[in-house]
Scaffold this active site. Structure first.
Site, PDB file in Angstrom:
ATOM      1  N   ASP A 139       9.273  68.248 132.455  1.00  0.00           N
ATOM      2  CA  ASP A 139       9.982  68.933 131.375  1.00  0.00           C
ATOM      3  C   ASP A 139       9.095  69.218 130.172  1.00  0.00           C
ATOM      4  OD1 ASP A 139      12.421  69.658 132.290  1.00  0.00           O
ATOM      5  OD2 ASP A 139      13.576  68.262 131.080  1.00  0.00           O
ATOM      6  N   ASP A 443      24.637  60.891 135.088  1.00  0.00           N
ATOM      7  CA  ASP A 443      24.690  60.341 136.435  1.00  0.00           C
ATOM      8  C   ASP A 443      26.066  59.759 136.749  1.00  0.00           C
ATOM      9  OD1 ASP A 443      24.357  58.398 134.519  1.00  0.00           O
ATOM     10  OD2 ASP A 443      22.534  57.549 135.376  1.00  0.00           O
TER      11      ASP A 443
END
Length: 634
Positions: A139, A443
């Site tokens: 990223d 998540d």
């Protein structure tokens, strides 16, 4: 008649639960007696301490409510055991392709040498290499990370055959050489020393590049390095996709002439004016890129510091997915989070032993564990939002034909178009497809959505730990990590995805309640803080909120306090902690509750009221002096 197969896994109930249930019932009796005492001994109107008494009664009601929810997962834990030997008896060509995702976001907090050791451990699984594809999402779009991966692609040609020839464990070179100061009995000393030198030379080259902040000039003409130009930053760069090892290319072989896994570098486009959705956005970008390059039906995602410690983990996970009788409704297989830099007495209470050994197996008894964000195997189709159907049948050969199509350059260009800043606009990505956005615990909420679509999950905790990572090495880092966890889970409780609301009619009530356990960490800070402060202040003013020591009403208070701590001590010791480790855990729990959880509560409420925006703090994987955290034997 179709071919029949033996079961690939079995499930067993935890032992000793009858004794625990008797103990829990006795604790419930004690709790009820405390409730009765509080309700019948409230100071009258105008008496000193009335409101303090009512406040502490409310706090005790909260603790009791939370304890009752906890019993749902401690009542009947289950444990799964796989039969990989039965899977190995099947035709290897029938095994599915597997895509492995590794995410990194900061070359300073997550050093490239640490990242590539995780990558190399993933490439070295005991699995047909032509069926493996490993993807690194960067990223930060750092050329140093790409350089490290380029070095790793060259080193892999020697490391992978070495691992398989000598059955090396663990297969992270950093972990292997730091734990093994001399070659094992089965390993050739000369070859071992040569391999260690190769690794150290590579690591030194990478560290030198990171320290200098630039790559050697002669490499800029190589394929891939030309993607970087002046002015690119971690928050402002174009999409980059580079296939460093093409598993479809017959020339991609190791030093012994065997095939190598596909290795791909990806940096999704980032622009200051576009929200990138942190790790969830990176995972969704990986899902799209991999669908174009390999499209494997099974996806494993790993944190960049969570290296593979068990080369059989893929086969163990497949025992659940490929079981003909009980595997059709399993969406994902979750391994525990373990750490290899934990001290003997676990100074900061980071081992998660009781959670891994007792609580998550208890969650498993309610339809499976939550998705924990790392060390998890998924069916690809489920991440696309597929609902469970009894008629659904997985195509384990998916992806094989795709890997024979299109050349690497065409695939790279096509994949780049899938990870631009605007690709997800006006789509269901981050909502119904892929990992869920707009939550720090992407998540957990993604796992909840999967369970609400009718799927189950399983938890496996094999004797040899599957993944080992780096735990926080300072008090501040530990508290920040728990603040992030508690905040993310509390956000779910206060959102439309609250398990008790969103899960109604989709999952069992017990399942809804156990999903709230970690979501209630944050608000538990308020009654805990009250219980720690108010009784002491009242005592200083001559006001007692508890029965006198000679009163019969002191018995339930003493029993609950002693019973709770004695049980937790016994459980902690059984899970592998030391006495000092258990004491450190009690100390850290108070610290976390009064700091991390309290700040998590405040931050969540401020976000809910619109006074702040969601952020994501990366836990540093380096020590204070800037060196990569040393891996040590747990």
């Amino acid at each position: 008649m179709g071919e029949s197969h033996e079961p690939l896994f079995e499930t067993k109930q935890a032992k000793g639960r009858f004794a625990y249930k008797l103990f829990a019932c006795s604790m419930l009796v004690g709790i009820c007696l405390i409730w009765f005492y509080r309700a019948t001994h409230v100071p009258g109107w105008g008496e000193r301490g009335r409101w303090a008494w009512i406040g502490i009664f409310v706090a005790e009601l909260w603790f009791s409510f939370y304890w009752i929810i906890i019993q749902l997962i401690r009542w009947s834990p289950i444990y799964h055991y796989t039969h990989t030997e039965k899977l190995s008896q099947r035709d290897e060509t029938g095994l599915p392709n597997v895509d492995i995702f590794v995410c990194t976001a900061d070359p300073i907090a997550e050093p490239p040498t640490l990242v590539i050791s995780t990558i190399l451990s993933a490439m070295a699984y005991n699995y047909p290499p032509e069926k493996l594809s490993v993807y690194l999402s960067d990223d930060a779009g750092s050329i140093m990370t790409f350089y490290a991966l380029w070095e790793a692609s060259r080193f892999a040609k020697h490391w992978l055959p070495f691992c398989k020839q000598y059955n090396v464990e663990p297969r992270s070179p950093a972990a292997y050489f730091s734990k093994l100061c001399k070659p094992g009995d089965a390993c050739n000393p000369t070859e071992w020393s040569s391999m260690k030198n190769l690794y150290e030379e590579m690591a030194n080259r990478i560290d030198s590049v990171v320290m200098l902040g630039k790559i050697p000039e002669e490499l800029k003409a190589n394929k891939g390095f030309s993607e970087w130009s002046w002015g690119m930053t971690s928050r402002n760069h174009p999409p980059i996709v580079q296939i460093l090892i093409d598993g479809r290319d017959h020339g991609s072989i190791d030093s012994n002439g065997n095939a190598l896994p596909t290795l791909v570098y990806m940096a999704r486009e980032k622009r200051p004016q576009h929200h990138h959705h942190f790790k969830a956005g990176a995972m969704n970008a990986l899902i799209r890129v991999s669908s174009e390059i390999s499209n494997s039906p099974i996806i494993l995602n790993m944190d960049c510091d969570m290296y593979s410690n068990n080369s059989e983990s893929i086969r163990q996970a497949l025992c659940f997915f490929m079981d003909e009788e009980k595997g059709h409704d399993i969406a994902f297989v979750q391994y525990p989070q373990r750490f290899d830099n934990i001290t003997k007495n676990d100074l900061y209470g980071s081992s998660l032993n009781a959670i891994n050994e007792v609580e998550i197996p208890g969650l498993d008894s309610w339809g499976g564990p939550p998705y924990l964000g790392t060390g998890c195997f998924h069916r690809r189709g489920i991440l696309y939002g597929r609902k469970y159907s009894k008629d659904y049948k997985e195509d384990w050969k998916a992806g094989i034909e795709r890997k024979t199509a299109k050349n690497a350059c065409i695939l790279e260009e096509k994949a780049k178009s899938l990870i631009t800043c605007t690709f997800e606009h006006n789509t269901q990505w981050g909502q119904e497809i892929g990992l869920k956005y707009d939550c720090a615990a992407e998540d957990v909420i993604t796992g909840l959505l999967i369970h609400c679509r009718g799927w189950k999950s399983v938890y496996i905790n094999p004797p040899r730990r599957a993944f080992l990572g780096v735990a926080p090495t300072t008090l501040a880092e530990s508290l920040v990590q728990y603040k992030r966890w508690s905040e993310g889970n509390f956000q779910i409780i206060l959102s439309k995805y609250c398990p008790l609301i969103f899960g109604r009619g989709k999952i069992k009530l017990g399942r809804q309640m156990v999903y709230c356990i970690y979501g209630l960490w944050a608000p538990s800070s308020l009654p805990t803080l009250y219980y720690l402060v108010i009784p002491s202040l009242c005592l200083l003013n001559g006001i007692s909120l508890f029965p006198k020591i000679m009163s019969p009403w002191a018995i339930p208070f003493a029993y609950i306090a002693m019973g709770k701590h004695v049980y937790e001590l016994v459980e902690s010791l059984q899970c592998g902690d030391t006495l000092a480790g258990w004491w450190n855990l009690q100390r850290m729990w108070i610290l976390r509750t009064t700091t991390s959880f309290l700040y998590g509560t405040i931050a969540t409420i401020l976000k809910l009221l619109g006074f702040s925006k969601m952020g994501f703090t990366i836990t540093a994987k380096v020590s204070a002096d800037g060196n990569a955290s040393k891996r040590r034997t747990p």
